[in-house]
Design a protein around this motif. Structure first.
Motif, PDB file in Angstrom:
ATOM      1  N   PHE A   1       0.680 -34.352 -12.367  1.00 31.99           N
ATOM      2  CA  PHE A   1       0.063 -35.387 -11.408  1.00 31.99           C
ATOM      3  C   PHE A   1      -1.079 -36.049 -12.378  1.00 31.99           C
ATOM      4  O   PHE A   1      -2.030 -35.139 -12.183  1.00 31.99           O
TER       5      PHE A   1
ATOM      6  N   ASN B   1       4.019 -43.495  -3.334  1.00 31.00           N
ATOM      7  CA  ASN B   1       3.130 -42.579  -2.763  1.00 31.00           C
ATOM      8  C   ASN B   1       3.176 -43.413  -1.536  1.00 31.00           C
ATOM      9  O   ASN B   1       2.176 -44.422  -1.294  1.00 31.00           O
TER      10      ASN B   1
ATOM     11  N   VAL C   1      -2.734 -42.411  -9.224  1.00 28.09           N
ATOM     12  CA  VAL C   1      -1.930 -43.311  -8.077  1.00 28.09           C
ATOM     13  C   VAL C   1      -2.376 -45.148  -8.626  1.00 28.09           C
ATOM     14  O   VAL C   1      -3.490 -45.223  -9.270  1.00 28.09           O
TER      15      VAL C   1
ATOM     16  N   ASN D   1       2.943 -43.006  -7.731  1.00 26.60           N
ATOM     17  CA  ASN D   1       2.365 -41.711  -8.314  1.00 26.60           C
ATOM     18  C   ASN D   1       2.545 -41.822  -9.844  1.00 26.60           C
ATOM     19  O   ASN D   1       3.738 -42.230 -10.149  1.00 26.60           O
TER      20      ASN D   1
END
Lengths: 203, 454
Positions: free
Chosen positions: B225, B241, B228, B254
């Motif tokens: 990750f 998200n 965002v 994301n």
């Protein structure tokens, strides 16, 4: 086709047994020299020289067994001291010390004219044991490899006992009779060796 | 006589395994027989001379044994030799399987006379030996000509193509009075360097656009990750998200890091054979390269190798476990002949395939070769990210007088100057002694990505 693989767990440690056999050979050599030499015969120099030769052969023969076979490593880059040590070891390996010991001990025994025959008989048995100990230490083999020779050794020791017994009998007077007795014993040994089938049967 | 053997998984050893060659034996009375002859003759002569029959009795056992001697020993035997493993690693236990066919009732004694860097595992300096392998076969099979197979354990202590040495074969008859001897050359084996311990990896900040396992700075379809961002038409809906979307009132997505592979080129400087055999800079360089190759190939990086020795040998970057063995084979390949000139010429002419642009260059070197030092400077100036692992673990030896001490000081200062100049060019340099794990010296560069700037 039969293929046999050695049982690795049963294989003896490569250095422990030869060391023990070499020690046994050294002890037997010392015992033979002491048995043949004591008491040191007469004031002459021959006995002393033979005793010294026998002792030297016993010591160096044991050293030869302890040294083992030539390692086969390259000596190109050895320093002079190590090279001299290697040359000394090679000399010890090259000379047949055991043969020298045999001759010296037997002549020492022969110098003691007054000894009883059983004394010489025991020496002969000890010399045979010494030869087999030397062979086992030299070839790094187990004592089991001598199994095929056991009947022959037993027969030979029997002949040795017979010879000692013949020598212990009261001999007829005169040098010719002595010579005849000796020749008879020699002939008995040779004929026995050639004729006896013990141990020679193919298994 | 021909013998078929199972050759599965024996590699180059298998080429020797199936072939049983006939070896001619030289027969002679054994030393044991000569001693018995001496005893018999001495006893009989002394008996006659001294006229004492008991001495003839002393000769009796020896005469009996000698009279029982039988003739007809085999003139030759078949010998098949193979190693237990096709590929060895330094210090790995291996066995030399020897099969002797046609010894009849004779016992077989094998002695291995090893060559340089080959150590019999059982006997240390003493030659390894196996006793009576053929004899056991004769007894169990109960027939003359039964075969005997014995194993001689050994180790190879240094990498490379090593000749195992010479095998001495001794046949003895039942009474051990005659001996037949022969010597045969043993096969050569390839011994790979023992890889050092390495679990971590140096990863560059810029990675080429190939799918791999290293998270890169660019966004992509990986698992790690990265942040965002606002949804734009065409984005995958499953990556929305929802908590962020609810909070901000607009669709949020994301984002993940792209996973890329990297090219790693290992340079092993095996040109310096100084110090203790077995732990020379050359040995350390090869062990370090073996470890690094294994570590990078495990994460599907592409690894190439340049061996800088008498000449220059190289293999372009590749991936996979088969490529690992190609790399190891290159390390143990015949080293040939050459010199500084051949090395300098070879390293200057490396093609693009051997040094792909943007590749991480890991160099295991003692920095004793000026030509290689200049090449490393040149590589850095061309923009390659270079990391040097210094494997120098020896100093010049010589007289301990003041002149010798002064010479050593000057040598040390020169070495320091070389290392300083490389650091000034932006080449990281770590020291590795060959004993510790490679993770320790490389730790400053494995904890975070290594910035690869021009």
């Amino acid at each position: 086709m039969t293929t046999a693989r050695q049982d690795r767990s049963a294989r003896p440690a490569p250095s422990a047994r030869p060391a023990r056999t070499a020690a046994a050979a050294g002890l037997l050599a010392a015992a033979c020299v002491a048995w043949a030499a004591v008491p040191v015969p007469g004031p002459g120099i021959a006995g002393d020289v033979l005793l010294a030769a026998a002792a030297a052969c016993a010591v160096l023969g044991t050293a030869r067994l302890a040294l083992g076979p030539e390692p086969g490593e390259s000596r190109t880059f050895l320093d002079p001291l190590a090279r001299a040590a290697q040359a000394g070891a090679d000399l010890i390996r090259a000379v047949p010390w055991a043969e020298g010991l045999l001759v010296a001990v037997l002549v020492l025994e022969a110098l003691h004219r007054a000894r009883p025959p059983w004394h010489t008989g025991l020496l002969g048995a000890a010399l045979i044991a010494y030869l087999f100990a030397v062979h086992l230490a030299e070839s790094r083999a187990a004592a089991a490899v001598l199994r095929p020779q056991v009947p022959l050794i037993a027969a030979g020791l029997g002949l040795l006992v017979l010879a000692v017994g013949a020598a212990a009998l009261p001999a007829a007077t005169g040098s010719t009779a002595d010579l005849m007795a000796v020749l008879a014993a020699v002939a008995a040994v040779v004929v026995g060796g050639l004729a006896l089938p013990i141990g020679t049967v193919r298994r | 006589m021909t013998t078929q053997r199972d050759q599965t998984g024996t590699g180059n050893a298998g080429t020797e395994a199936g072939r049983v060659r006939q070896v001619r034996l030289a027969w002679a009375p054994s030393a044991h027989a000569q001693r018995l002859v001496t005893l018999a003759l001495a006893g009989l002569i002394i008996a006659v001379v001294t006229r004492r029959p008991e001495f003839a009795g002393v000769a009796a056992p020896a005469v009996l044994l000698l009279a029982a001697r039988r003739g007809g020993p085999p003139g030759q035997v078949g010998v098949g030799v193979r190693t237990s493993a096709a590929r060895l690693t330094e210090g790995q236990d291996a066995e030399l399987d020897v099969m002797v066919t046609g010894p009849g009732e004779h016992s077989v004694d094998l002695i291995m006379h090893p060559r340089h860097a080959v150590v019999p595992a059982a006997g240390g300096a003493r030659p390894a030996s196996a006793r009576d392998g053929g004899r056991a076969g004769g007894q169990r099979g109960g027939q003359p000509g039964a075969d005997g197979e014995s194993s001689l354990p050994f180790q190879v202590t240094r990498s490379g193509r090593r000749n195992l040495g010479v095998l001495g074969i001794t046949l003895r008859d039942r009474l051990r009075l005659t001996e037949g001897q022969a010597r045969i050359e043993l096969p050569a084996v390839d011994c790979y360097p023992r890889p050092a311990a390495q679990r971590s990896r140096v990863v560059l900040s810029r990675l080429p656009s190939r799918l791999g396992e290293h998270p890169s700075r660019s966004a992509g379809e990986g698992l790690e990750f990265t942040g965002v961002r606002e949804f734009v038409p065409g984005d995958r809906q499953r990556r929305i998200n929802w908590p962020a979307t609810t909070r901000l009132g607009r669709l949020q997505l994301n984002t993940f890091a792209a996973e890329r592979t990297q090219n790693v080129v290992l340079i092993a400087d095996a040109s310096s054979e100084v110090g203790e055999p077995g732990s020379t800079p050359s040995d350390l360089a090869l062990r370090g390269c073996a470890a690094a190759a294994g570590a990078y190939l495990a994460v599907r990086d592409r690894v190439g190798l340049v061996v800088y020795q008498h000449g220059v040998r190289w293999i372009p970057p590749g991936a996979g476990s088969r490529h690992y063995y190609r790399i190891m084979d290159l390390m143990v390949a015949n080293r040939g002949v050459g010199g500084p000139l051949a090395r300098a010429r070879g390293i200057a002419r490396l093609p693009r395939a051997a040094l792909p642009p943007g590749a991480l260059i890991l160099v295991f070197t003692p920095l004793l070769d000026r030509g290689l030092v200049e090449t490393l400077r040149d590589l850095r100036e061309r923009g390659f990210p270079v990391l040097i692992v210094d494997v120098l673990n020896a100093e010049p030896t010589g007289s301990s007088d003041s002149l010798g001490g002064l010479a050593r000081r000057i040598w040390r200062m020169e070495q320091e100057a070389i290392r300083f100049s490389l650091r000034e060019l932006g080449i990281p340099l770590v020291r590795w002694d060959g004993e510790q794990s490679l993770d320790e010296p490389l730790a400053p560069y494995t904890r975070r990505v290594m910035v690869s700037h021009r």
